[in-house]
Write a protein that holds these residues in place. Structure first.
Motif, PDB file in Angstrom:
ATOM      1  N   TYR A 145      -3.854   9.879  -2.777  1.00 12.63           N
ATOM      2  CA  TYR A 145      -3.211   9.005  -3.754  1.00 12.63           C
ATOM      3  C   TYR A 145      -2.997   7.668  -3.052  1.00 12.63           C
ATOM      4  O   TYR A 145      -2.030   7.481  -2.320  1.00 12.63           O
ATOM      5  N   HIS A 146      -3.940   6.777  -3.223  1.00 13.52           N
ATOM      6  CA  HIS A 146      -3.906   5.513  -2.488  1.00 13.52           C
ATOM      7  C   HIS A 146      -3.761   4.348  -3.477  1.00 13.52           C
ATOM      8  O   HIS A 146      -4.625   4.139  -4.318  1.00 13.52           O
ATOM      9  N   MET A 147      -2.641   3.673  -3.371  1.00 11.11           N
ATOM     10  CA  MET A 147      -2.408   2.518  -4.248  1.00 11.11           C
ATOM     11  C   MET A 147      -2.259   1.278  -3.378  1.00 11.11           C
ATOM     12  O   MET A 147      -1.864   1.362  -2.213  1.00 11.11           O
ATOM     13  N   GLY A 148      -2.537   0.122  -3.958  1.00  2.00           N
ATOM     14  CA  GLY A 148      -2.376  -1.128  -3.228  1.00  2.00           C
ATOM     15  C   GLY A 148      -2.996  -2.248  -4.052  1.00  2.00           C
ATOM     16  O   GLY A 148      -3.835  -2.001  -4.917  1.00  2.00           O
ATOM     17  N   GLY A 176      -2.141   1.356 -13.543  1.00  2.16           N
ATOM     18  CA  GLY A 176      -2.703   2.254 -12.541  1.00  2.16           C
ATOM     19  C   GLY A 176      -4.105   1.860 -12.144  1.00  2.16           C
ATOM     20  O   GLY A 176      -4.452   1.843 -10.959  1.00  2.16           O
ATOM     21  N   VAL A 177      -4.916   1.517 -13.115  1.00  4.27           N
ATOM     22  CA  VAL A 177      -6.305   1.225 -12.796  1.00  4.27           C
ATOM     23  C   VAL A 177      -6.405  -0.004 -11.895  1.00  4.27           C
ATOM     24  O   VAL A 177      -7.260  -0.082 -11.019  1.00  4.27           O
ATOM     25  N   PHE A 178      -5.493  -0.953 -12.080  1.00  2.00           N
ATOM     26  CA  PHE A 178      -5.543  -2.161 -11.250  1.00  2.00           C
ATOM     27  C   PHE A 178      -4.913  -1.937  -9.879  1.00  2.00           C
ATOM     28  O   PHE A 178      -5.101  -2.745  -8.975  1.00  2.00           O
ATOM     29  N   GLU A 199       0.827  -1.210   0.000  1.00  2.00           N
ATOM     30  CA  GLU A 199       0.000   0.000   0.000  1.00  2.00           C
ATOM     31  C   GLU A 199       0.861   1.259   0.000  1.00  2.00           C
ATOM     32  O   GLU A 199       1.913   1.307   0.639  1.00  2.00           O
ATOM     33  N   GLU A 200       0.389   2.288  -0.682  1.00  2.00           N
ATOM     34  CA  GLU A 200       1.010   3.612  -0.650  1.00  2.00           C
ATOM     35  C   GLU A 200      -0.124   4.600  -0.458  1.00  2.00           C
ATOM     36  O   GLU A 200      -1.169   4.470  -1.076  1.00  2.00           O
TER      37      GLU A 200
END
Lengths: 504, 643
Positions: free
Chosen positions: A78-81, A128-130, A66-67
């Motif tokens: 800006y949440h990625m994971g 990015g979308v995933f 996670e970021e």
């Protein structure tokens, strides 16, 4: 904090694109450098994505790597994971992009620089979308991926490319606007667009239904579901080979992924309400488009229609809410990613040589191209869902799940076992078997080294995942179990509500 | 290790010949495929000794295949008595067919591919018979279907071969449609797809109902009927049999291996393997009996009037499969498998013999253009006699033991459907003997109707072809008398737990105590059939033509195979194409596109043309819309935050 590997992976292709942008010189040099930079960038992206798989913990149902960084506003971060449902799609994207660039190596001769930039930008958007865990971020990547696709079809496509692009544009516009409205409403209501938080938001059932329909418009067009599917055959026919590959293999999956990441977990009550609608549309899609596929005269159109039928399995599987059904649906998406990519690449191989996609213009190709015929056979069989290929597993699991949910759905979906064999083998027979009668086919050459390098990994993976799919399947278990548990809770809530109403 | 080798040796051969055929060359491909399959065949007899004679059933688990929720399937090798019998049948015939093919295919340019397919088929068949769960069985099931498709269409320059190959695959898929749903139903009910746990749980579900397609039906009946549809497709039972005669487009060794001895018997094997389920549904058992009996007689009537030598044998196969099914239907699975066992030898012999005849006649298959050559190819002639004697069930030959016990069991079932099967079976036996000798007489006797040039070339096949024939002939003579006491003797110990029969189903028991006339009638009608054939084709050769003219309607009905193909064309093929066209032109193009994007698009297109000459103008529109979205979002965000 650990190294932000997801962001690195996502934006690495953009860096490559920036390098291509500054390439100067005469046309030939620019083209060569653009190709090389694009290929190397995408290969590095693939290499980077492998540790993601290695260090991924399949038993953990939560999000990993996670970021989270403050971004637009409070609630919009800006949440990625990733979890086990998104990781395979990222791998699929990074695996197929180098293949696409290789497939465009010789067939794209005009505006090579722009083409490669478009492709790398698209890769960023797809990864990015995933990886996005914020709805706004998801939306930006979701929409952003379409622009390079429009360009690829519109600039490097065939004769009727403008029509196809317009159609594609109109359909997706419709969906996107509605999804945007829903997104705005969510933020207005809850002050956050963070997906994990929205899952816990507990949205009012009435609004859930409206939102569900809005999101459904976006995702159903993307997958696509009947009757909003007619953009797909045209887009495929007009797109250059690599465009078709990415479109079929990855872009369509974003629709299915959207259901999985957004509609089902965020709007559980509405999902239950609309399940019969999804079943009905999926069944129609499977039978209807399979029959239409049977009658096609253009190879790409036939494969496009077969894709729609396969996506019918995806939507059925997702909405069975059984482990087999949901895992099967994800498996169908992944397998279709490989198989449809391979089939479009196969069409591209002969299209590059003869410059037609009309089935009737071929026949007897096996006499000159035995290697090609063998590879095409494997892909055809995977498309038919033969056990031992990756195509079987997903469809079988979906059927198993569907049978638990509703026997009619399973029964009607199962007709695909017969219909897919009919259209796929009929295509194969008309193109590959027989005697060569046409002059231009008599001199056609078998696969060259580049083409073997493109197709061989696909053959290997399709068979490997047909025989030993466990490395992929085990990724799904934890998140799917989670998803179903959530769904059951919602279902109980609904029952509780009805009981409550009854008591009153 | 032994079992793993048996299953995987043929795969190794197939992979070597298939991938490196060009490097290995023709003889290299022969050596690896034939060598490895032969080795596998010899090991199978060792396995037969361990398992069937000494009774050591075993399951070897290889590695996990599918795990999803409660659904778990392993790749495994189950070797019990039933499997051991199948291993012996499959590998022995496969090895002999490989040897035979070396001679038969000697001038074909694509031999490595041919042998790779043959070995791949052997592997697929082995995974089918050694499966320990429904899904692996389905893998083998579809795998043999694939190889059958590839081999029927082996001569891909022939349009008829391509059509037959596709037909075979698709008709089989109709069966697989049922099989797949059946597996889904099994998992739905038992939450398991492994054989052992499912079989153990079966008795608990007797008398329960499940909901299927809106109705409520007996659980086990639904499951077994769905599975049986699969068996009908693979074993060419009435309704789904139309692919088998067309499959004769493939090279003859293929017909012998796949379409006589092994693959088409998979349906029978399936019913026997799943006997712990079938036993509990009287309805399904009656259906199996009925379908089998009807197929036996239908195929025999068609076989009686065909003129293509291979098609006669093909319809004969179809008919004999019917016998095996009705044996299973009356719970005499042992008798069904026994007939499968003997049939494999004599039918492979007949097919390969027919191949030898075709070889001798320079590729001619029409019996009307043969005749009068028995002195020129005496060995083939003698072998064809042995095969026919065994098929007709003449005493001491293999078919006698198995066919008799099948018919006696049908009688012994003492049920209406059992008696029907017995009567139709006896009738079919009469026709069997008739068409077998019709074939012999038309092919070998009388005045030759072949051209001089063809006759000049008539020759006996080389030893690489005739030796396998002799081995099969030995089987066709002795397989019955040697194995009858074991397979269908009064002591059922041989099968161990591999076949399950309810104590109340006593057909096989009763088969040993039937009236004398029941015992004698199969032999009597066979002799009668032979005599009739002699009368019609040797003594009075003008009779068949006159008979056909007198009963023109009936003759045409049989000759045109009961008009199944025509019926299916009208019922399924044409409507599918018409509906497909309709959906495409009227649905997608006229309705959806017409009202949807095209209507809108034409407006937009007008605008776009006016606005810009750039081809990529629409992208700006798109970007514009996105921009509006972002602007709206930001504006609103500012408003909210601002407040």
């Amino acid at each position: 904090m650990d190294w932000p590997i997801l962001s690195t992976l996502t934006f690495l292709p953009l860096v490559g694109a920036a390098f291509i942008l500054v390439v100067r010189g005469d046309a030939a040099v620019v083209a060569r450098n653009a190709r090389n930079i694009a290929l190397w960038t995408s290969v590095i992206a693939f290499v980077l994505s492998v540790p993601l798989w290695i260090y991924f913990e399949p038993a953990d149902a939560g999000f990993q790597f996670e970021e989270r960084v403050d971004w637009l506003a409070e609630g919009i971060t800006y949440h990625m994971g990733i979890d086990g449902m998104s990781l395979p799609f990222i791998l699929l994207t990074t695996f197929l992009t180098p293949i696409c660039i290789l497939a465009s190596w010789e067939s794209i001769q005009t505006r090579v620089k722009e083409y490669m930039i478009a492709f790398l930008v698209m890769e960023t958007m797809m990864i990015g979308v995933f990886a996005a865990l914020d709805f706004v971020l998801f939306y930006l990547f979701f929409e952003g991926g379409l622009i390079p696709m429009f360009l690829i079809i519109g600039i490097w496509g065939s004769d009727n490319r403008v029509y196809a692009t317009f159609k594609f544009f109109l359909y997706t516009l419709l969906g996107s606007v509605l999804m945007l409205l829903g997104l705005l409403w969510l933020y207005f209501q809850f002050g956050t667009t963070d997906i994990p938080e929205l899952m816990r938001a507990g949205i009012d059932p009435f609004w859930q239904r409206l939102l569900w329909l809005g999101f459904f418009a976006a995702f159903a067009v993307k997958i696509p579901m009947w009757p909003v599917h007619t953009w797909l055959p045209d887009a495929h026919v007009q797109a250059p080979t690599a465009g078709s590959v990415v479109l079929a293999a990855v872009l369509l999956k974003i629709g299915g992924y959207g259901f999985l990441r957004i509609s089902i977990p965020i709007l559980p009550d509405a999902t239950v309400t609309f399940t019969p609608l999804v079943y009905a549309l999926s069944i129609v899609a499977i039978v209807y488009t399979s029959l239409v596929a049977l009658m096609q005269e253009d190879m790409k159109k036939l494969i496009a229609y077969s894709s729609i039928a396969h996506m019918g399995f995806v939507t059925i599987g997702l909405f069975t809410f059984t482990p087999a059904g949901v895992e099967g649906a994800i498996m169908v998406m992944l397998s279709h990613g490989l198989v449809s990519a391979a089939l479009f690449l196969c069409v591209g191989v002969v299209y590059d040589r003869i410059h037609t996609r009309l089935i009737a213009r071929y026949g007897g190709v096996v006499n000159r191209m035995p290697l090609y015929a063998a590879a095409f056979m494997v892909f055809t069989l995977a498309n038919v869902g033969l056990p031992g290929t990756s195509g079987f597993l997903g469809e079988f699991l979906v059927l198993v799940g569907a049978f638990q949910a509703n026997t009619w759905v399973a029964f009607l979906a199962c007709t695909s076992v017969i219909l897919s064999a009919a259209y796929a083998l009929w295509l194969y027979r008309r193109v590959i078997f027989g005697v060569i009668t046409r002059e231009d086919l008599k001199a056609i050459l078998d696969l060259n080294k580049r083409e073997v390098a493109i197709l061989a990994p696909l053959v290997a993976l399709i068979i490997l995942f047909g025989v030993y799919p466990m490395p992929i399947l085990e990724l799904f278990h934890a998140p799917v179990e989670n998803l179903i548990a959530q769904h059951e809770l919602a279902l109980e809530g609904l029952r509780g509500a009805t009981n409550f109403a009854a008591v009153q | 290790m032994l079992y793993t080798l048996i299953v995987f040796l043929p795969l190794i051969g197939a992979a070597l010949a298939g991938l490196f055929g060009r490097v290995l060359g023709v003889s290299g491909s022969h050596v690896v495929t034939t060598g490895l399959v032969t080795m596998s065949a010899l090991l199978s007899w060792v396995a037969f000794w361990f398992v069937a004679i000494q009774g050591n059933a075993e399951v070897v688990e290889l590695f996990p295949w599918i795990e999803s929720g409660a659904l778990e399937a392993m790749w495994s090798i189950r070797v019990d008595q039933l499997t051991a019998v199948m291993l012996v049948v499959v590998n022995t015939v496969a090895a002999l067919v490989h040897w035979y093919s070396i001679g038969y295919m000697h001038d074909d340019p694509h031999q490595p591919r041919f042998f790779a397919y043959l070995s791949l088929f052997t592997f697929a068949m082995l995974t089918l018979v050694t499966a320990d769960n429904f899904v692996q069985m389905f893998f083998g099931w579809e795998g043999v279907g694939l190889c059958s498709y590839l081999l029927i269409g082996f001569w891909y320059h022939k349009p008829s071969a391509n059509a037959a190959a596709i037909k075979a695959f698709i008709v089989n898929r109709v069966g697989d449609f049922g099989f797949a749903l059946g597996i889904c139903a099994v998992f739905f009910v038992f939450q398991n797809v492994e054989f052992e746990p499912v079989f153990e749980a079966v008795p608990r579900f007797v008398g329960t109902e499940i909901e299927f397609l809106g109705g409520h039906f007996d659980t086990l009946t639904v499951i077994t009927i769905l599975l049986f549809i699969g068996a009908m497709g693979k074993s060419a039972q009435i309704g789904l049999h139309t692919w088998l005669p067309d499959a004769m487009e493939g090279p003859t060794p293929v017909s012998a291996l796949i379409h006589a001895a092994t693959m088409v018997t998979a349906g029978v094997f399936m019913v026997a393997r799943l006997s712990p389920m079938f036993e509990y549904s009287e309805f399904t058992l009656a259906l199996v009996t009925f379908v089998g009996a009807l197929t036996a007689i239908m195929a025999a009537t068609i076989g009686m009037v065909q003129n293509d030598i291979k098609r006669v044998v093909a319809y004969s196969t179809c008919s004999q499969l019917g016998y095996m099914f009705f044996a299973c239907g009356v719970s005499a699975y042992q008798a069904g498998i026994f007939h499968l066992f003997t049939h494999a030898f004599f039918k492979a012999l007949l097919f390969l013999g027919a191949g030898s005849v075709i070889h001798a006649f320079s590729g001619e298959q029409d019996m009307r253009k043969m005749g009068g050559v028995w002195r020129m190819i005496p060995l083939t002639y003698a072998l064809m006699w042995i095969g026919s004697l065994a098929l007709a069930g003449i005493p001491l030959f293999a078919g006698f033991y198995s066919k008799d016990v099948v018919l006696e069991a049908a009688w012994g079932a003492h049920s209406a459907v059992g008696e029907l099967a017995f009567v139709l079976g006896i009738l079919a036996a009469l026709l069997t003997a008739f068409y077998s000798w019709r074939l012999l007489f038309m092919t070998f006797h009388g005045h030759s109707r072949a051209s001089h040039e063809v006759l000049h070339h008539v020759h006996e096949s080389p030893p690489v072809m005739t030796v396998p024939l002799v081995v099969l002939a030995i089987g066709a003579v002795f397989a019955g008398m040697l194995f009858a006491p074991m397979f269908v003797g009064e002591d059922h110990g041989f099968w161990g737990e591999s076949i399950f029969v309810l104590a109340s189903h006593t057909a096989l028991e009763e088969a040993h105590h039937v009236p004398l006339w029941v015992k004698l009638s199969p032999t009597v009608v066979s002799v009668l059939g032979i005599a009739t054939a002699w009368w019609m084709y040797i003594a009075r050769p003008d009779l068949p033509g006159r008979l056909a003219a007198q009963h023109a309607e009936l003759y045409r009905f049989f000759l045109n195979k009961w008009y199944f193909d025509e019926l299916y064309d009208v019922l399924f093929v044409r409507p599918a194409r018409a509906i497909g066209s309709f959906f495409w032109k009227k649905g997608d193009e006229a309705t959806i596109d017409g009202f949807g994007p095209n209507g809108v698009a034409s407006r937009v297109l007008d605008l776009a043309r006016r606005a810009t000459q750039l081809q990529t103008g629409y992208v700006y529109h798109y970007a514009f819309v996105m921009l509006i979205g972002v602007v709206a979002f930001v504006t609103w965000y500012l408003l909210v935050v601002g407040m």
